[in-house]
Design an enzyme around this catalytic site. Structure first.
Site, PDB file in Angstrom:
ATOM      1  CD  GLU A 108       3.340   9.537  12.162  1.00  0.00           C
ATOM      2  OE1 GLU A 108       2.447   8.755  12.532  1.00  0.00           O
ATOM      3  OE2 GLU A 108       4.289   9.177  11.455  1.00  0.00           O
ATOM      4  CG  HIS A 160       3.150   7.451  17.465  1.00  0.00           C
ATOM      5  ND1 HIS A 160       1.875   7.267  17.003  1.00  0.00           N
ATOM      6  CD2 HIS A 160       3.311   6.584  18.495  1.00  0.00           C
ATOM      7  CE1 HIS A 160       1.285   6.311  17.721  1.00  0.00           C
ATOM      8  NE2 HIS A 160       2.134   5.894  18.630  1.00  0.00           N
ATOM      9  CE1 TYR A 167      -4.865   4.388  11.759  1.00  0.00           C
ATOM     10  CE2 TYR A 167      -3.599   3.684  13.673  1.00  0.00           C
ATOM     11  CZ  TYR A 167      -3.647   4.151  12.376  1.00  0.00           C
ATOM     12  OH  TYR A 167      -2.490   4.382  11.689  1.00  0.00           O
ATOM     13  CG  HIS A 227      -0.534  -0.275   2.482  1.00  0.00           C
ATOM     14  ND1 HIS A 227       0.188   0.629   3.227  1.00  0.00           N
ATOM     15  CD2 HIS A 227      -0.661  -1.377   3.257  1.00  0.00           C
ATOM     16  CE1 HIS A 227       0.465   0.097   4.400  1.00  0.00           C
ATOM     17  NE2 HIS A 227      -0.024  -1.111   4.446  1.00  0.00           N
ATOM     18  CG  HIS A 239       6.150   5.001   9.999  1.00  0.00           C
ATOM     19  ND1 HIS A 239       6.829   5.452   8.906  1.00  0.00           N
ATOM     20  CD2 HIS A 239       5.402   6.051  10.421  1.00  0.00           C
ATOM     21  CE1 HIS A 239       6.499   6.698   8.668  1.00  0.00           C
ATOM     22  NE2 HIS A 239       5.642   7.095   9.584  1.00  0.00           N
ATOM     23  CG  HIS A 250       4.729   5.188  15.059  1.00  0.00           C
ATOM     24  ND1 HIS A 250       5.778   6.067  14.884  1.00  0.00           N
ATOM     25  CD2 HIS A 250       3.908   5.396  14.002  1.00  0.00           C
ATOM     26  CE1 HIS A 250       5.590   6.767  13.784  1.00  0.00           C
ATOM     27  NE2 HIS A 250       4.474   6.377  13.216  1.00  0.00           N
TER      28      HIS A 250
END
Ligand SMILES: [Fe+2]
Length: 449
Positions: A351, A375, A360, A302, A345, A381
């Site tokens: 963020e 984050h 989520y 993605h 990531h 995270h």
């Protein structure tokens, strides 16, 4: 609309069709709440109809390039100079402004909170709680992430924020945002943008809770779509700007101002929301996040979450946002042989996330509507252990992530935690435990583990 207190006007008036909206993003609009109130063919007649005063509100320097030049002409009962008397400083200890590095004992880490406590008796203005600040308001860079909770409508109190525009993200309760240029009703899964400097008061229909991104930098605009082309994501026609509406009220009122991080109040004898007609392209708007048309993976892997950017506030460095507003909406997941949730990531950007409704997809538990996570720059995270296991082992048939809406304020600047947020009773002290189960699978032998 009712108005409390004694009025000298025959009645408090609000322009006809006060809850109508005009579609389009960044359009040059024109609207009048009384017939003939808007001058035609010129901006500044020698005398305006109805005895109105003409006034320009500049949202960009006069000399900004045409594509970013924003100003509106307002035709109002009194000019704005009569809406400010002498200012007095006031304390508003929970609304902080960058630079703001406060002492607290919370160490660096990935952070998550349950919703902030309710605030009985508070108005919107009283109910703003700053969670993070980033950048420096003095140089008009950066942002602040606020949470709000309140249950009392503003009546004779008004405010404007000179430090930045306010992107309001309700999570609970419908807001009535009465701006100088019209009235917006905004419910959860909608957002509202209050431009820098715009006078406003905010009402509610009961307990209200949500989030605000205060953007000190260049104004939010629509992101370029690149190879996506001319459609999808946030489409311009879905942005709604209110028609002109005014409040004719001659009673004692207070106008509150935040200016370079300091709070002031001035007493006036009338409502400052007295714009009967206006035209221009510097204006508030609302947007229904459910009209966002997501694009995404339709075979494998993605793309980056930037495909979910609703609005971006750019900086002079290409592709490096002062702040992006990104959502994670209802959508289908269809990718084959793919780990579908967001990957693990680390990020130079910082963020701040919130959840408006549903669940989520990177977190199986612990991130609840009204909650928040942070984050910060370069802190790792990603999916929690349960989410990882589920996504790694599930049958990859098409799945609809339904009835969900999370969002992110993502900024190039590190986000400084306020003392309020560091000491907030809803801070989860076990958040980082959510990754504890992610043990090594590697044993040096090939094969799927
Ligand atoms: Fe991230």
């Amino acid at each position: 609309m009712t108005v409390q207190g004694k009025t000298t006007a025959p009645a408090a008036k609000v322009g006809a069709n006060a809850l109508d909206y005009m579609p389009g993003f960044g359009n040059d609009f024109e609207t009048e709440s009384l017939p003939g109130a808007l001058p035609q063919g010129q901006n500044s007649p020698q005398k305006c109809n109805y005895g109105l005063y003409a006034e320009q509100l500049s949202g960009s320097p006069f000399t900004a390039p045409r594509g970013t030049n924003e100003r509106s002409w307002l035709y109002r009962i009194r000019p704005s100079v009569r809406h400010t008397g002498r200012f007095s400083p006031v304390e508003r200890p929970h609304w902080k402004t960058a630079p703001c590095v406060e002492e607290h004992s919370l160490a660096l880490g990935q952070l998550r909170w349950d919703p902030i406590p309710d605030a009985p008796g508070a108005t919107f203005l009283d109910g703003i709680r700053t969670v993070t600040t980033a950048g420096d308001v003095m140089t008009q860079v950066g942002m602040a992430a606020h949470a709000y909770a309140f249950d009392t409508s503003m009546e004779d109190d008004y405010f404007f924020n000179a430090d930045g525009e306010l992107l309001v993200v309700p999570e609970r309760g419908t807001l009535t945002i009465f701006t100088e240029m019209g009235i917006m009703e905004v419910e959860p899964q909608e957002i509202a943008l209050i431009p820098r400097g715009m006078m406003v008061k905010v009402g509610c229909d009961g307990p209200a809770r949500g989030y605000i991104c205060e953007n000190y930098g260049a104004k939010f605009t629509l992101p370029d779509r690149g190879p996506i082309g001319a459609n999808c994501l946030a489409n311009p026609r879905d942005f709604k700007t209110p028609v002109a509406a005014y409040e004719d009220k001659e009673t004692p009122c207070r106008l509150h101002v935040k200016w370079c991080g300091r709070h002031y109040v001035t007493e006036i004898g009338h409502s400052p929301l007295d714009v009967v007609a206006w035209h221009g392209n510097y204006a508030p708007f609302k947007y229904d996040l459910r009209t966002f048309s997501p694009v995404g993976a339709i075979l494998f892997d993605h793309p980056d979450p930037s495909i979910f950017t609703v609005l971006t506030a750019p900086t002079e460095e290409a592709g490096t946002a002062n702040v992006d507003f990104v959502i994670f909406p209802t959508r289908w997941m269809v990718a084959e042989h793919t780990f579908r949730p967001p990957w693990y990531h680390r990020n130079i950007m910082s963020e701040f996330m919130g959840l408006i409704t549903g669940q989520y997809d990177a977190k199986e538990e612990g991130f609840v509507p009204g909650g928040m996570s942070l984050h910060n720059m370069m802190l790792p995270h990603g999916p929690d252990f349960t989410g990882f296991e589920k996504a790694s082992n599930s049958d990859l048939k098409p799945v609809k992530l339904d009835a969900t809406m999370a969002f992110m304020f993502e900024t190039r600047y590190p986000q400084q935690l306020t003392r309020y947020a560091a000491e907030l009773e809803t801070l989860q002290d076990d958040y980082t435990d959510c990754w504890d189960g992610l043990e090594r699978k590697f044993d040096g032998t090939p094969g799927i583990k």
